[in-house]
Scaffold this motif. Structure first.
Motif, PDB file in Angstrom:
ATOM      1  N   UNK A  25       0.775  -1.227   0.000  1.00  0.00           N
ATOM      2  CA  UNK A  25       0.000   0.000   0.000  1.00  0.00           C
ATOM      3  C   UNK A  25       0.808   1.280   0.000  1.00  0.00           C
ATOM      4  N   UNK A  26       2.110   1.198  -0.218  1.00  0.00           N
ATOM      5  CA  UNK A  26       2.960   2.387  -0.250  1.00  0.00           C
ATOM      6  C   UNK A  26       3.063   2.867  -1.695  1.00  0.00           C
ATOM      7  N   UNK A  27       2.734   4.114  -1.976  1.00  0.00           N
ATOM      8  CA  UNK A  27       2.830   4.611  -3.355  1.00  0.00           C
ATOM      9  C   UNK A  27       4.241   4.454  -3.913  1.00  0.00           C
ATOM     10  N   UNK A  28       4.300   4.109  -5.189  1.00  0.00           N
ATOM     11  CA  UNK A  28       5.590   3.894  -5.831  1.00  0.00           C
ATOM     12  C   UNK A  28       6.455   5.146  -5.771  1.00  0.00           C
ATOM     13  N   UNK A  29       5.850   6.322  -5.977  1.00  0.00           N
ATOM     14  CA  UNK A  29       6.666   7.540  -5.959  1.00  0.00           C
ATOM     15  C   UNK A  29       7.220   7.815  -4.573  1.00  0.00           C
ATOM     16  N   UNK A  31       8.009   5.443  -2.413  1.00  0.00           N
ATOM     17  CA  UNK A  31       9.102   4.481  -2.276  1.00  0.00           C
ATOM     18  C   UNK A  31      10.368   4.973  -2.969  1.00  0.00           C
ATOM     19  N   UNK A  32      10.185   5.464  -4.187  1.00  0.00           N
ATOM     20  CA  UNK A  32      11.327   5.932  -4.968  1.00  0.00           C
ATOM     21  C   UNK A  32      12.008   7.121  -4.295  1.00  0.00           C
ATOM     22  N   UNK A  33      11.197   8.076  -3.864  1.00  0.00           N
ATOM     23  CA  UNK A  33      11.765   9.268  -3.226  1.00  0.00           C
ATOM     24  C   UNK A  33      12.387   8.932  -1.877  1.00  0.00           C
ATOM     25  N   UNK A  34      11.785   7.986  -1.161  1.00  0.00           N
ATOM     26  CA  UNK A  34      12.380   7.525   0.099  1.00  0.00           C
ATOM     27  C   UNK A  34      13.785   6.981  -0.153  1.00  0.00           C
ATOM     28  N   UNK A  35      13.913   6.148  -1.189  1.00  0.00           N
ATOM     29  CA  UNK A  35      15.220   5.566  -1.483  1.00  0.00           C
ATOM     30  C   UNK A  35      16.232   6.641  -1.864  1.00  0.00           C
ATOM     31  N   UNK A  61      11.976   9.914   6.345  1.00  0.00           N
ATOM     32  CA  UNK A  61      11.020   9.540   7.396  1.00  0.00           C
ATOM     33  C   UNK A  61       9.639  10.139   7.110  1.00  0.00           C
ATOM     34  N   UNK A  62       9.613  11.381   6.683  1.00  0.00           N
ATOM     35  CA  UNK A  62       8.337  12.032   6.374  1.00  0.00           C
ATOM     36  C   UNK A  62       7.599  11.315   5.245  1.00  0.00           C
ATOM     37  N   UNK A  63       8.347  10.771   4.299  1.00  0.00           N
ATOM     38  CA  UNK A  63       7.729  10.114   3.153  1.00  0.00           C
ATOM     39  C   UNK A  63       7.036   8.810   3.522  1.00  0.00           C
ATOM     40  N   UNK A  64       7.604   8.056   4.459  1.00  0.00           N
ATOM     41  CA  UNK A  64       7.039   6.733   4.764  1.00  0.00           C
ATOM     42  C   UNK A  64       6.265   6.688   6.072  1.00  0.00           C
ATOM     43  N   UNK A  65       6.328   7.748   6.871  1.00  0.00           N
ATOM     44  CA  UNK A  65       5.590   7.759   8.141  1.00  0.00           C
ATOM     45  C   UNK A  65       4.098   7.500   7.968  1.00  0.00           C
ATOM     46  N   UNK A  66       3.432   8.046   6.934  1.00  0.00           N
ATOM     47  CA  UNK A  66       1.989   7.807   6.800  1.00  0.00           C
ATOM     48  C   UNK A  66       1.618   6.338   6.575  1.00  0.00           C
ATOM     49  N   UNK A  74      10.327   0.176   6.576  1.00  0.00           N
ATOM     50  CA  UNK A  74      11.080   1.257   5.957  1.00  0.00           C
ATOM     51  C   UNK A  74      11.325   2.384   6.957  1.00  0.00           C
ATOM     52  N   UNK A  75      10.322   2.671   7.766  1.00  0.00           N
ATOM     53  CA  UNK A  75      10.486   3.705   8.788  1.00  0.00           C
ATOM     54  C   UNK A  75      11.552   3.285   9.796  1.00  0.00           C
TER      55      UNK A  75
END
Length: 253
Positions: A25-29, A31-35, A61-66, A74-75
């Motif tokens: 359920x994590x948006x691909x964008x 995930x990409x920006x997190x990496x 952290x802000x990208x994957x916290x939700x 990932x968090x």
């Protein structure tokens, strides 16, 4: 391409055509920006720019916290990474809860790689060591060593650093005889697996010599100190006076 460390997460794109989310359920964008942020954070960390590293890890952290309820791994990764930055900045009160939370999450998932759990244990142990909270650091380093042995074997060169740090912690809690055994094992591994002029041999020899001085075994201590001095001199000469990056007490492998 996603970083290899993500493979164990089995983040497979959902089967529906045109889907922009992973199976978790994590948006691909995201995930990409997190990496991208996480990788940028590590590049900054390794060049010594801890301020920049902190910024990038916080952005990750802000990208994957939700999405932490769906999958917090990932968090946990970014929390542990940020904890290392805070450790390097001596911000222990901020580093410790991040490393503890990450470890708690990772221990819940049976498919988390051994190396990941080891690294988390080591970071948390270093946070305790930096504050001289040795009784708290000791069981973490012992667990980390067991995981290393299981993953790499009992004579892998990487074990020497963990043995060295555990020996120091054990000595600081008063178990000098055990500390000596750990130092001897660390040196035996280094001597067998590394080149004779490897700086790690000098570092561990110096640490062992400090213990021997506490035990009033001065002749043995002086021999190890002379050995370390020779290694450092030879290494400097071979590198044409280029100073190598040295592991210091409280650093992470």
């Amino acid at each position: 391409m996603l970083h290899p460390c993500l493979l164990h997460l089995t983040l497979v794109v959902a089967a529906l055509p045109g889907s922009l989310k992973t199976a978790d359920g994590i948006p691909i964008d995201s995930m990409t920006n997190w990496q991208l942020d996480n990788d940028a954070g590590w590049r900054a960390y390794y060049r010594g720019d801890l301020t920049r590293a902190e910024e990038r890890f916080k952005s990750a952290i802000e990208l994957v916290s939700p999405y932490q309820k769906a999958d917090p791994r990932l968090l946990a990764r970014s929390y542990c990474d940020l904890a290392q930055v805070f450790l390097g900045q001596s911000r222990y009160d901020q580093a410790e809860p991040l490393a503890k939370w990450a470890l708690k999450v990772r221990e819940k998932y049976p498919r988390i790689p051994i190396e990941t759990i080891y690294q988390n244990l080591y970071v948390l142990a270093q946070i305790h060591c930096a504050q001289r909270r040795f009784p708290e650091a000791e069981p973490l380093l012992r667990r980390a060593l067991v995981l290393q042995e299981k993953s790499l074997g009992r004579e892998h060169a990487a074990l020497a650093t963990t043995l060295d740090d555990l020996a120091w912690v054990v000595a600081e809690t008063g178990k000098l005889a055990e500390a000596e055994l750990l130092y001897k094992r660390a040196l035996a591994i280094c001597t067998k697996k590394l080149q004779p002029d490897d700086l790690d041999i000098a570092i561990i020899s110096e640490h062992y010599a400090l213990l021997l001085r506490r035990l009033n075994r001065l002749t043995e201590a002086e021999w190890l100190e002379a050995r370390a001095k020779t290694i450092r001199s030879d290494a400097a000469a071979a590198a044409n006076r280029v100073v190598p990056v040295e592991r210091t007490r409280g650093s992470t492998p």
